[in-house]
Write a protein that holds these residues in place. Sequence first.
Motif, PDB file in Angstrom:
ATOM      1  N   TRP A   1      10.425   5.235  -9.432  1.00 52.04           N
ATOM      2  CA  TRP A   1       9.406   5.174  -9.494  1.00 52.04           C
ATOM      3  C   TRP A   1       8.809   6.200  -9.907  1.00 52.04           C
ATOM      4  O   TRP A   1       8.464   7.690  -8.907  1.00 52.04           O
TER       5      TRP A   1
ATOM      6  N   SER B   1       4.640   8.606 -10.944  1.00 55.49           N
ATOM      7  CA  SER B   1       3.469   7.782 -10.153  1.00 55.49           C
ATOM      8  C   SER B   1       2.382   9.390 -10.553  1.00 55.49           C
ATOM      9  O   SER B   1       3.168   9.677 -10.229  1.00 55.49           O
TER      10      SER B   1
ATOM     11  N   PRO C   1       5.209   8.411  -4.000  1.00 52.78           N
ATOM     12  CA  PRO C   1       6.735   8.091  -3.729  1.00 52.78           C
ATOM     13  C   PRO C   1       7.570   7.610  -3.183  1.00 52.78           C
ATOM     14  O   PRO C   1       7.861   7.576  -1.814  1.00 52.78           O
TER      15      PRO C   1
END
Length: 471
Positions: free
Chosen positions: A272, A274, A288
Amino acid sequence: MKPMRALALPAFLLAPALAAAAEVDGGQLSVLWGVPFAGVLLSIALLPLLAPHFWHRHFGKVTAGWALAFLLPFAAVFGPAAATAGLVHALVAEYLPFVILLTALFTVAGGIYIRGNLHGSAVLNTAILAIGAVLASFMGTTGASMLLIRPLIRANDGRKHVTHVVVFFIFVVSNAGGSLTPLGDPPLFLGFLKGVDFFWTFQHIWPETLFMVGVLLGLFFAVDAWFWRQPGERGAVDPTPDTARETFGFDGKVNFALLGVVVGLVLMSGIWKSEVQWNVMGTPIGLPGLVRDAGLILVTLVSVARTPRQVHEDNQFNWGPMQEVAKLFAGIFLTIIPVIAMLKAGVHGPFGAIVAAVTRPDGSPDPAMYFWASGLLSSFLDNAPTYLVFFNTAGGDAMTLMTTQVATLAAISAGSVFMGANTYIGNAPNLMVKAIAEDRGVAMPSFFGYMLWSVGILMPLFVVITFIWLR
């Protein structure tokens, strides 16, 4: 600017100044800054031998003393801002995620009880080690170690010689078995975060891993079978005798699901991406990682709440081993700060000779030297930052390392993981397994006694790996 990031800034207006203060040039440091770290290592190595009662009661205080022996002079020389920023970075970016993950795996694995009247024959013991080696790359060396060490010790309760069983368990399950995926060992997970493909290590160091695990299992079987045949080997008093015939099975099954959640959370934090992050006194904390750590804490609490008390009693589960690891590694993570800074300074730092040794005269990397340098340092330093130091020394570009410098990345990966078995502090599960074994009455070797095992058994295998795969 993203709205969330804008909201985060007012609370940490001093972060840029602290971050700048924390960037101490390792090339300007004296090797004397490494004395507190050496003090922690020597305390772990010598005090259990010289003053076992004192160490057992006060190891946390001793570790804290060495941590202060670094932090207070550091604050006096470089200023309170630099010391605070270094402390916060070690705590928030490294130590807390490390301890939270270990605690979750320790708790979840400790909530699974493997039933059955297991009898520690050479065949059964070797099978457990082989299963652990496979599991280690998919549930982590810590998870596999915590799941299997208790039933392995229980199976060998009635035997006279058990020390070698635990030592080989550390070699195989707590270290070599975790070399095939980023889930297996922290250094490989850091490489995954830097852009190394998930299955890259499996594709490129499986021959070395198969060699290591295969030879160790074969050697263990021969040694254990020899002990098994000796008179009186199975005549020892069993401290936890089997009172009734039990069918093989598992209790605390909810923890298998929680173990899957742990693996998913760790994998998620690497995949992930971000832009949302907070700056805590110069240390960026991404969304994350925050979600992962919060999820792991929740998993730990759910495991404690949902695991039947009888399962913990059957496993003789207690928090002592986890507390020991948490206290010792708190000191290690803090006192290692100047050591890593000096290594990062490269050829211009106090450890320039080590960094220069991994480069050939023509300027190209020497895979064999990368293997030994990253491995030997990982034996005494935390293997995760050591991996990063040599990853960056080799250029730091994951795509280049995965293609034109395959041998170099393979050497760094194998060295960091395999040689974590050289000492008790080379990898966190080593110390946890030792603590659990001693808690169950197994006479484990001292720090240097264990190194006699690792030097005698592992070093020849590393030499063979060098000549076959890293020339």
